[in-house]
Design a protein around this motif. Structure first.
Motif: not given
Length: 432
Positions: A391-398
């Motif tokens: 979840y953290v990685a997804g938010a960082l990618s955005i």
């Protein structure tokens, strides 16, 4: 004298491709070896992941110095030496008994070796040998390194399962050494050495020999580039790129899938599919980079990656369901599609020093990867699963998509980057 119709740039690119694939072999092993090393030595996953982090960090930090060394001493010498380091690091792991030895072999030696053949090597080759098709060749070489790492996974997984992890490490060492004669024999330095212009150019341009030491040039590039806003936007986005690919998915996808009951060989096969589709995605990205605004490409790549990572935790199961296969195809197409537009933007903003500056941008990529590799291991040890990491990685990618869209296009009349380096009492510059 009749010259070959095939431009020598294509032969150089082919040898570079083979070298990148050969170096990728050992980088394919971390995800497969986490559990075997844990089972044999009893080391915590966080400790083993720390060795991966050292590898990833040195893989990036070495890149700008390697690019400067290639300018100073030649690509052939640097790449051949790097392959020997990879072989040494891989082979010596078979006699290790302590975790610090894992960090030394797997982390330091292999990190330095593979870092010397990282994406700064790609930028150096394409910058010297290609004017036309530069984005496309960047995509192909990038895909070779990244896909080679992932395509090796099923072989490594089978070797580990049937013969033990030591056999897998020795096979990788032999494969790296086997590439050295090819590099020494066929890898050329500059098209001018053969009396030819770069591919797509009309004039033979003699190579400019840089003054001062390689370290001074690499550090000077960082000092000067760090004063510009585009450098930090590119470095920030690429750090997140590294965290969400090599650091997280490349290192922890196999153990995460195993946590849900999937066989490690099956999970490794899925990552190999990521590598296969990465070839398509990265080559297509190189083709698009020659035609579409690189900022828009990066924004789209990061946003789509973030969306896919947010749904990944719900896709894990004991077998490869169709929904997981869809993710694998999608993520494969996006894996390192970010590289060609990032290289192009470094060249646009930093001119002739673009390869060295890209080396530092790539160092940021590997800092992100190292943090993610260790961080995800800690999440798994503390919480018992990887969900928070995804979840953290997804938010960082955005967030990385936003950073990319904040880059502006350099105006045609705007002066290109000037790199001042002081060697002794003499100051000198690189102009794009």
């Amino acid at each position: 004298m009749i010259r070959s119709r095939l431009h020598p740039a294509w032969l150089v690119a082919a040898v570079a491709f083979v070298a990148l694939v050969g170096a990728a072999g050992f980088r394919a092993t971390p995800g497969v070896l986490l559990h075997p090393l844990h089972a044999e030595f009893g080391w915590p996953l966080a400790t083993i992941s720390a060795a991966v982090s050292v590898n990833l960090l040195l893989y990036g930090v070495t890149a700008p110095f390697a690019a400067a060394l290639m300018d100073r001493f030649g690509v052939r010498r640097v790449v051949a030496g790097a392959l020997v380091l990879v072989a040494a690091g891989s082979g010596l792991t078979v006699v290790m008994t302590e975790s610090w030895q894992l960090i030394l072999c797997w982390g330091v030696l292999v990190g330095l070796g593979t870092g010397s053949m990282a994406l700064a090597f790609v930028a150096t080759v394409t910058g010297r040998w290609f004017v036309r098709r530069r984005g496309l060749v960047t995509g192909v070489l990038t895909a070779g390194g990244a896909a080679g790492q992932l395509v090796f996974l099923p072989l490594v997984a089978v070797l580990v399962r049937d013969h033990g992890w030591r056999t897998a490490a020795l096979v990788v060492a032999v494969a790296a050494l086997a590439v050295v004669p090819l590099v020494v024999w066929l890898l050329r330095e500059h098209p001018a050495d053969l009396g030819r212009p770069a591919y797509g150019a009309t004039e033979v341009v003699p190579p400019a020999r840089p003054e001062g030491g390689a370290a001074a040039r690499a550090v000077g590039a960082l000092a000067a580039a760090a004063r510009t806003r585009p450098f930090w936007l590119l470095a920030g986005g690429f750090a997140i790129c590294g965290a969400t690919t090599n650091g997280l998915v490349g290192t922890h996808f196999v153990p995460a899938a195993h946590d849900h009951g999937m066989a490690e060989t099956t999970a490794a096969g899925l990552l190999a599919l990521v590598g296969l589709f990465d070839i398509v995605g990265t080559v297509a990205s190189g083709w698009l980079t020659d035609r579409v605004d690189s900022r828009l490409l990066l924004g789209a790549y990061y946003a789509l990656r973030g969306a896919s990572l947010l749904v990944l935790p719900s896709l894990f199961a004991g077998r490869a369901e169709p929904s997981m296969l869809v993710f694998i195809v999608f993520y494969g197409l996006d894996w390192v599609a970010t590289v060609p537009p990032t290289v192009a933007l470094c060249r646009e903003w930093f001119g002739a020093s673009g390869a060295v500056v890209f080396g530092w941008v790539f160092a940021a990529h590997q800092v992100g990867a190292a943090l993610a590799a260790t961080g995800a291991g800690l999440v798994r040890d503390r919480l018992g699963d990887y969900a928070l990491a995804w979840y953290v990685a997804g938010a960082l990618s955005i967030g990385a998509a936003g950073l990319s869209l904040l880059l502006r296009r350099r105006a045609a009349e705007e002066p290109t980057f000037v790199l001042p380096v002081v060697a002794g009492r003499r100051a000198w510059s690189y102009r794009g």
